[in-house]
Design an enzyme around this catalytic site. Structure first.
Site, PDB file in Angstrom:
ATOM      1  N   ASP A 125       0.841  -1.194   0.000  1.00  0.00           N
ATOM      2  CA  ASP A 125       0.000   0.000   0.000  1.00  0.00           C
ATOM      3  C   ASP A 125       0.885   1.256   0.000  1.00  0.00           C
ATOM      4  OD1 ASP A 125      -3.189   0.524   1.190  1.00  0.00           O
ATOM      5  OD2 ASP A 125      -1.771   2.188   1.108  1.00  0.00           O
ATOM      6  N   ASN A 182     -12.806  -3.104   3.327  1.00  0.00           N
ATOM      7  CA  ASN A 182     -13.763  -2.005   3.428  1.00  0.00           C
ATOM      8  C   ASN A 182     -14.778  -2.151   2.303  1.00  0.00           C
ATOM      9  OD1 ASN A 182     -12.318  -0.907   5.593  1.00  0.00           O
ATOM     10  ND2 ASN A 182     -10.977   0.264   4.239  1.00  0.00           N
ATOM     11  N   GLN A 218     -14.200   2.658   2.078  1.00  0.00           N
ATOM     12  CA  GLN A 218     -13.698   2.211   0.770  1.00  0.00           C
ATOM     13  C   GLN A 218     -13.508   3.412  -0.138  1.00  0.00           C
ATOM     14  OE1 GLN A 218     -16.102  -0.710  -1.351  1.00  0.00           O
ATOM     15  NE2 GLN A 218     -14.470  -1.109  -2.833  1.00  0.00           N
ATOM     16  N   HIS A 257     -10.446  -5.209  -2.882  1.00  0.00           N
ATOM     17  CA  HIS A 257      -9.094  -5.462  -2.392  1.00  0.00           C
ATOM     18  C   HIS A 257      -9.162  -5.821  -0.924  1.00  0.00           C
ATOM     19  CE1 HIS A 257     -10.000  -1.169  -2.058  1.00  0.00           C
ATOM     20  NE2 HIS A 257      -9.316  -1.194  -0.926  1.00  0.00           N
ATOM     21  N   HIS A 268      -6.967  -5.679   2.590  1.00  0.00           N
ATOM     22  CA  HIS A 268      -5.799  -5.144   3.287  1.00  0.00           C
ATOM     23  C   HIS A 268      -5.247  -6.215   4.222  1.00  0.00           C
ATOM     24  CE1 HIS A 268      -6.747  -0.727   2.605  1.00  0.00           C
ATOM     25  NE2 HIS A 268      -7.953  -1.240   2.436  1.00  0.00           N
TER      26      HIS A 268
END
Ligand code: AMP
Ligand code: ZN
Length: 142
Positions: free
Chosen positions: A32, A88, A95, A101, A103
């Site tokens: 990230d 999220n 989000q 995706h 995390h």
């Protein structure tokens, strides 16, 4: 399916470079750009799904085993002592990129601290009502 306007489609499929930790036929796992902690990773499917509610069952079945693999590697490789797996879903949940995706956020004994929710209070009556509202809204799925 790929979405030409989606940054995570481009990253997942190699059109935009990213710090890649892992890649296979279905996923690219990257670091990230705004990490919550050292090693914060994102699992990106190569196919475009807006969020977890849209995911195909084939891709969905592969996400948790991959999350565990990445989390274990963060502990082994970076000395993390724990990790959070976060998805999220929707703007009000935080989000910001509408390509599904996951995390994987490594956690360390000495921090950084990451905000979690403050436990609230409820009553048995409220819990029964709330449970009924949710269970009544679960669609039958074959
Ligand atoms: P979310 O808020 O759950 O949608 O998460 C989106 C995440 O993507 C955030 O943690 C961002 O820091 C991260 N992000 C956005 N653009 C990029 C990028 N180009 N490369 C890596 N991470 C990104
Ligand atoms: Zn996409």
């Amino acid at each position: 399916m790929k979405d030409d306007n989606c940054i995570f489609c481009k990253i997942a499929n190699g059109a935009i470079p990213a710090a890649t930790l892992y890649e296979d036929d279905d996923f690219r796992v990257i670091l990230d750009l705004g990490p919550a902690s050292r090693g914060h990773a994102l699992i990106l499917p190569k196919e475009h799904f807006a969020d977890v509610t849209q995911l195909s069952s084939e891709v969905a079945a592969k996400v948790l085993p991959l999350a565990a693999k990445i989390g274990k590697a963060q502990m082994k490789g970076l000395g993390a002592t724990a990790f959070n797996v976060v998805m999220n879903t929707g703007k009000d949940a935080g989000q910001t990129v509408f390509h599904f995706h996951t995390h994987i956020i490594p956690r360390y004994a000495d921090g950084p601290s990451i905000a979690a929710w403050k436990p609230g209070t409820t009553t048995p009556e409220e819990m029964a009502e709330t449970a009924g509202l949710i269970s009544g809204a679960i669609d039958d799925q074959a």
